[in-house]
Enzyme design. Structure first.
Site, PDB file in Angstrom:
ATOM      1  CG  ASP A  12       5.493  24.009   2.952  1.00 14.46           C
ATOM      2  OD1 ASP A  12       4.951  22.920   2.225  1.00 14.46           O
ATOM      3  OD2 ASP A  12       7.537  23.587   3.060  1.00 14.46           O
ATOM      4  CE  LYS A  98       6.857  20.697   2.432  1.00 15.10           C
ATOM      5  NZ  LYS A  98       7.790  20.980   3.659  1.00 15.10           N
ATOM      6  CB  CYS A 137      10.142  23.578   1.345  1.00 19.25           C
ATOM      7  SG  CYS A 137       9.637  22.917   3.819  1.00 19.25           S
TER       8      CYS A 137
END
Length: 194
Positions: A12, A98, A137
């Site tokens: 991310d 995601k 994450c």
């Protein structure tokens, strides 16, 4: 003795999680240089590299406006959802989207994705994980990788925390270590200590 087959998972590193973004991680852009170096090393060795990204719909229960926790971030097709402009882009890198599934938080790169199957297809034994953010994450990706039976090296120099609470980054490192991850590098960076 067969050589350990590794993969790199870059979590991310998107505009909304970097300085100036809607859910900016302090000094989040500092992860770009060490991750770029590792991505080049892995690609040069023909080892798989994956980049995960939050890829939310505009209206999701993940966002505070719709009953969730977070400000609007990483909405599909927006500049905020794009990878940091300095992050290495290469056609050999597999992108994992995601946060699409409403029933899952989508923190982990394994949550509602085919990442585990792709790693198995490649014969991977060990994953190296870095990115944003240490306490969400990255942590969830590390824990899920361990749960799936992979050896994990968590890259402290290449992660930074949100630190909603001041100790969240430190706590995340302890959790990853306790679960069996090897923490590599400067843990103060991963914890967000200045």
């Amino acid at each position: 003795m067969s050589k350990t087959k590794r993969a790199l998972i870059v979590v991310d590193v998107q505009n909304d999680f970097c300085p100036g973004g809607s859910l900016a991680v302090a000094r989040g852009d500092e992860v770009v240089a060490p991750l770029n170096k590792l991505m080049r090393e892995f690609l040069d060795s023909a080892e798989p590299v994956f980049k995960t990204r939050d890829w939310h719909s505009a209206k999701t229960s993940h966002f505070a406006a719709y009953g969730g926790t977070w400000p609007v971030h990483c909405v599909q097709g927006t500049r905020g959802a794009e990878f940091h402009p300095d992050l290495l882009d290469d056609p050999r890198i597999t992108i994992i989207s995601k946060g699409i599934d409403e029933r899952a938080d989508g923190y982990s790169g394994f949550d509602g994705t085919n990442l585990e199957q792709l790693l198995r297809d490649e014969g991977v034994d060990e994953v190296w994980v870095g990115g944003l953010a240490t306490d969400y994450c990255v942590k969830h990706t590390v824990l899920d990788a361990l749960h799936a039976g992979f050896k994990v090296r968590a890259l402290a120099d290449a992660m930074r925390p949100v630190n909603i609470n001041p100790q969240d980054g430190e706590q995340a490192i302890r959790e990853m270590q306790a679960a069996g991850a090897e923490i590599v590098g400067d843990q103060t960076k991963a914890a967000g200590a200045s």
